[in-house]
Scaffold this active site. Structure first.
Site, PDB file in Angstrom:
ATOM      1  N   THR A 280      -7.380  -7.846 -36.919  1.00 12.08           N
ATOM      2  CA  THR A 280      -8.129  -8.934 -37.539  1.00 12.08           C
ATOM      3  C   THR A 280      -9.434  -8.380 -38.080  1.00 12.08           C
ATOM      4  O   THR A 280     -10.125  -7.617 -37.395  1.00 12.08           O
ATOM      5  CB  THR A 280      -8.419 -10.066 -36.531  1.00 12.08           C
ATOM      6  OG1 THR A 280      -7.187 -10.671 -36.150  1.00 12.08           O
ATOM      7  CG2 THR A 280      -9.305 -11.140 -37.164  1.00 12.08           C
ATOM      8  N   PHE A 282     -13.155  -9.118 -39.171  1.00 10.61           N
ATOM      9  CA  PHE A 282     -14.247 -10.062 -38.970  1.00 10.61           C
ATOM     10  C   PHE A 282     -15.388  -9.733 -39.928  1.00 10.61           C
ATOM     11  O   PHE A 282     -15.610  -8.560 -40.265  1.00 10.61           O
ATOM     12  CB  PHE A 282     -14.776  -9.990 -37.535  1.00 10.61           C
ATOM     13  CG  PHE A 282     -13.822 -10.532 -36.503  1.00 10.61           C
ATOM     14  CD1 PHE A 282     -13.928 -11.837 -36.049  1.00 10.61           C
ATOM     15  CD2 PHE A 282     -12.813  -9.726 -35.980  1.00 10.61           C
ATOM     16  CE1 PHE A 282     -13.052 -12.337 -35.101  1.00 10.61           C
ATOM     17  CE2 PHE A 282     -11.937 -10.212 -35.027  1.00 10.61           C
ATOM     18  CZ  PHE A 282     -12.048 -11.530 -34.590  1.00 10.61           C
TER      19      PHE A 282
END
Length: 378
Positions: A280, A282
């Site tokens: 992921t 960020f």
């Protein structure tokens, strides 16, 4: 004729084309002078359409489409050259960017940071990696993170923007346009989902699984095979906390192993994601424009007009200068049917003359927002 003879012939043709190209661009510059004197816009779509109709007719046959591609590129270069020539002095945006880069010091280790979720959330893990000494304000929703930063309550905010398996977090993209915040850094975090339950619960006991919708998407194969009911939560850590506080022995959450330790849960399985290659990305946002040393990526949002090739023209500005567009995300414009704005991630330094030239051109467009210049860490 031998191959060398054909190549020699091509070289002579290329030399002639190069000379004609120089002559054409010199004439384009003269046209730019005229347009500046008479306050005429660079783009003349009717004129370009006439040119394409004429030259494709001259070549005709099987070369018609190739001719259109060649001259469309030539017209784009001519327009770009005019815009470069007519852009005099330092644009307000570029001046603001360079001033920010000049005044920004080292990336801080200590900060007050807003994150969505509760203790144990992946956003908290990302925060700890970026800011080893941080005070975290937890928000229930993504827009709470933006509000905390925009209001000055927190200097920074951490938000997930995309996942390698489940794709973009579209809500965050939409909020980036709504709130006046800038990206100052990004982080790629390896995500390792576990299925967590209270001690003593067996995998065969689980009838319901709770997690954030992105985690549910990333673990869809496992969930289908389990046959369990799935329930969407605002955050994986919040889901783990809910399981820990429930009195149920048929409930489990998808979250990090860190959450298991925090909330006294045990891992029924530590390999529930569809793929081991699960990351992921960020972003770290701030209210002010901060540009730290080593910033090699820029993000901005722009719209393309309703005409053929308008998005291509936007992309070509970077392609002709050898700048790589690493991500292009489209989002609908609220209140406008089938009209879209585009988020660009471009591998470029704001200190580059090419980057400054493009930004100076884009700054004049009706819909353009610069969202930051930053580096990405792992």
């Amino acid at each position: 004729m031998e191959l060398k003879d054909y190549r020699d012939k091509l070289d002579r043709i290329d030399d002639q084309m190069a000379a004609l190209f120089r002559e054409r661009m010199e004439t384009v510059r003269e046209v730019a002078d005229y347009k500046r004197e008479h306050n005429t816009p660079v783009l003349a779509s009717g004129r370009e359409r006439d040119i394409l109709y004429r030259v494709t007719g001259l070549c005709g046959g099987e070369l018609e489409e190739y001719t259109k591609i060649l001259w469309s590129t030539l017209l784009e270069l001519s327009r770009d050259y005019q815009q470069d020539y007519l852009t005099t002095g330092e644009s307000p945006l570029c001046r603001q960017i360079l001033e920010a880069a000049e005044r920004t010091g080292e990336f801080p280790r200590r900060a007050v940071v807003a994150c969505q979720g509760v203790e144990g959330a992946y956003s908290q893990i990302a925060c700890d990696k970026l800011f080893p000494l941080s005070q975290i304000l937890y928000c229930n929703r993504f827009d709470g993170v933006f509000r905390a930063v925009e209001s000055g309550m927190c200097r920074y905010g951490i938000l997930p923007i995309e996942n390698s398996a489940a794709g973009s977090v579209t809500e965050v993209y939409d909020l980036m346009e709504k709130y006046d915040c800038k990206i100052v850094r990004s982080l790629k975090l390896k995500v390792e989902h576990c299925l967590l339950a209270k001690p003593g619960v067996k995998l065969s006991d689980v009838r319901e699984v709770v997690a954030h919708e992105q985690a549910l998407d990333q673990c869809s194969d496992f969930l289908k095979s389990s046959g369990a009911k799935i329930t969407v939560f605002s955050n994986n850590a919040a889901a783990a906390k809910y399981v820990a506080e429930s009195g149920r022995a048929d409930l489990a959450a998808i979250a990090s192993a860190n959450c298991g330790g925090l909330y006294g849960l045990e891992a029924l399985s530590d390999h529930v994601a569809n793929t081991d290659h699960n990351y992921t990305r960020f972003i770290c946002i701030s209210r002010d424009l901060e540009i730290y040393d080593g910033a090699n990526k820029i993000t901005f949002v722009a719209s393309a007009s309703h005409r053929p090739g308008s998005l291509y023209s936007l992309i070509a500005k970077f392609a002709t200068r050898g700048l790589n567009i690493s991500k292009l995300e489209s989002r609908p414009i609220p209140g406008k049917d089938f009209e879209f704005r585009f988020y660009f991630d471009v591998e470029a330094s704001v200190k580059s003359k090419d980057t400054q030239t493009i930004l100076s051109q884009l700054e004049k467009e009706d819909f353009f927002t610069f969202l930051g210049a930053y580096s990405e860490v792992f």
